[in-house]
Design a protein around this motif. Structure first.
Motif, short mmCIF file in Angstrom:
data_model
loop_
_atom_site.label_atom_id
_atom_site.label_comp_id
_atom_site.label_asym_id
_atom_site.label_seq_id
_atom_site.Cartn_x
_atom_site.Cartn_y
_atom_site.Cartn_z
N GLU A 3 -29.83 -18.03 -20.00
CA GLU A 3 -28.57 -17.67 -19.33
C GLU A 3 -28.06 -18.78 -18.42
O GLU A 3 -26.86 -19.06 -18.37
N SER A 62 -23.33 -22.18 -19.62
CA SER A 62 -22.10 -22.87 -19.20
C SER A 62 -22.13 -24.37 -19.48
O SER A 62 -21.14 -25.06 -19.26
N LYS A 78 -18.89 -18.91 -18.76
CA LYS A 78 -19.82 -18.32 -17.80
C LYS A 78 -20.67 -17.31 -18.56
O LYS A 78 -20.21 -16.71 -19.54
N PRO A 79 -21.92 -17.10 -18.15
CA PRO A 79 -22.80 -16.20 -18.89
C PRO A 79 -22.22 -14.81 -19.13
O PRO A 79 -22.47 -14.20 -20.17
N GLU A 80 -21.43 -14.34 -18.16
CA GLU A 80 -20.87 -12.98 -18.30
C GLU A 80 -19.69 -12.93 -19.28
O GLU A 80 -19.22 -11.84 -19.63
N GLN A 81 -19.22 -14.08 -19.72
CA GLN A 81 -18.08 -14.10 -20.64
C GLN A 81 -18.47 -13.89 -22.10
O GLN A 81 -17.62 -13.68 -22.95
N THR A 82 -19.75 -13.97 -22.39
CA THR A 82 -20.22 -13.78 -23.76
C THR A 82 -21.65 -13.26 -23.73
O THR A 82 -22.44 -13.62 -22.85
N SER A 83 -21.98 -12.44 -24.71
CA SER A 83 -23.36 -11.95 -24.83
C SER A 83 -24.22 -12.91 -25.65
O SER A 83 -25.44 -12.80 -25.69
N ARG A 142 -26.14 -16.28 -26.84
CA ARG A 142 -26.88 -17.39 -26.22
C ARG A 142 -27.14 -18.49 -27.26
O ARG A 142 -28.05 -19.29 -27.10
#
Length: 293
Positions: A167, A171, A196-201, A203
């Motif tokens: 995570e 970015s 940003k990590p919260e913008q996509t699930s 990885r």
């Protein structure tokens, strides 16, 4: 016979100052053990059957072009410095591939750098290998670019490499959102540049190896600057997903981000450990060093 005979290696960013402030060199020309970073990348392309390699060179990158030119002065210096093995590697590249340099007059992003290669690529499929990323095949397997070329030839669909990241590193990369088709092989549904990590699930990050159908060039010709005022390759890849399809695959090769300070050090250590001339002494030094911590 391979359908993919051409490759673009963007080397257009500013040089990284690892050396004293009075000397700036392109990061692609920094040495990993016994050869510049760019040589490892070009060798990977050649192993994949690439015959025409287009270096997209920005300001201050003349050293890269000069390195691959036939030069008595360079060859004489390498010979006198006892670097016959390096000279042999460079000569082998010259014998197997055409090295073509195109100047990127403005640093307008990776998408723009790839588009600069259009005069040489024409209407053909092509590979893209980032000039400061090194991947070394492991366990006797094909190189990452060779695997991508084979996938493209089997499917006629553009194929990119992906790797799983944590995570905290999301970015730092372009991220591919995917649907798994089989183990290690995916259909790409969308891409986002350095989210940003919260913008996509997702990885699944892009580590800098691609093989494209020429449709990407048509898309890039109409692309507009977005993030950081640059033409992002991921934006055009996102559109490519919709109009032609895009596959992704994992890889087992060792990968080093040699344009990053830590990655550069890691590459030197790990590749030196694989070098029979250095392995024994370096391993002994590392074991002794560990005892100090």
């Amino acid at each position: 016979m391979s359908k993919v005979k051409k490759a673009i290696i963007p080397a257009a960013g500013l040089g990284t100052r690892f050396l004293p402030a009075t000397k700036t060199v392109p990061k692609e020309m920094l040495t990993i053990v016994d050869a510049p970073i760019i040589l490892y990348v070009v060798e990977e392309a050649v192993k994949a059957g690439i015959e025409d390699i287009v270096l997209i060179a920005g300001r201050g990158k003349h050293a890269i072009e000069d390195f691959f030119d036939t030069s008595y002065e360079l060859e004489d210096k390498l010979a006198k410095d006892g670097k016959e093995k390096l000279l042999e590697r460079v000569t082998k590249i010259r014998d197997k591939a055409n090295i073509i340099s195109i100047r990127q007059k403005q640093a307008m992003g990776l998408g723009h750098a790839v588009l600069c290669g259009l005069p040489i690529i024409g209407k053909e499929p092509f590979a893209v290998l980032l000039g400061d990323e090194i991947t070394m095949e492991a366990n006797g397997e094909d190189s990452v670019t060779s695997q991508l070329v084979k996938s493209f030839e089997q499917t006629n669909v553009s194929t990119i490499s992906v790797m799983k990241v944590g995570e905290k590193d999301v970015s730092k990369y372009g991220i591919a959102e995917v649907e798994e088709q089989r183990s290690g092989f995916f259909k790409v549904t969308s891409l986002i540049e350095k989210p940003k990590p919260e913008q996509t699930s997702s990885r699944w990050a892009l580590p800098g190896r691609y093989v494209f159908d020429n449709a990407i060039m048509d898309i890039l010709q109409n692309a507009k600057p977005t993030l950081n005022g640059e033409i992002q390759l991921t934006d055009s890849m996102k559109l490519l997903c919709q109009v032609k399809g895009l596959n992704a695959m994992t890889f087992t090769a060792d990968r080093y981000d040699a344009g990053d300070k830590l990655g550069y050090l890691q590459a030197n250590i790990e590749l030196a450990l694989k070098n029979p001339e250095l392995n024994k002494d370096l391993k002994a030094y590392i074991q002794e060093l560990v005892k100090r911590f």
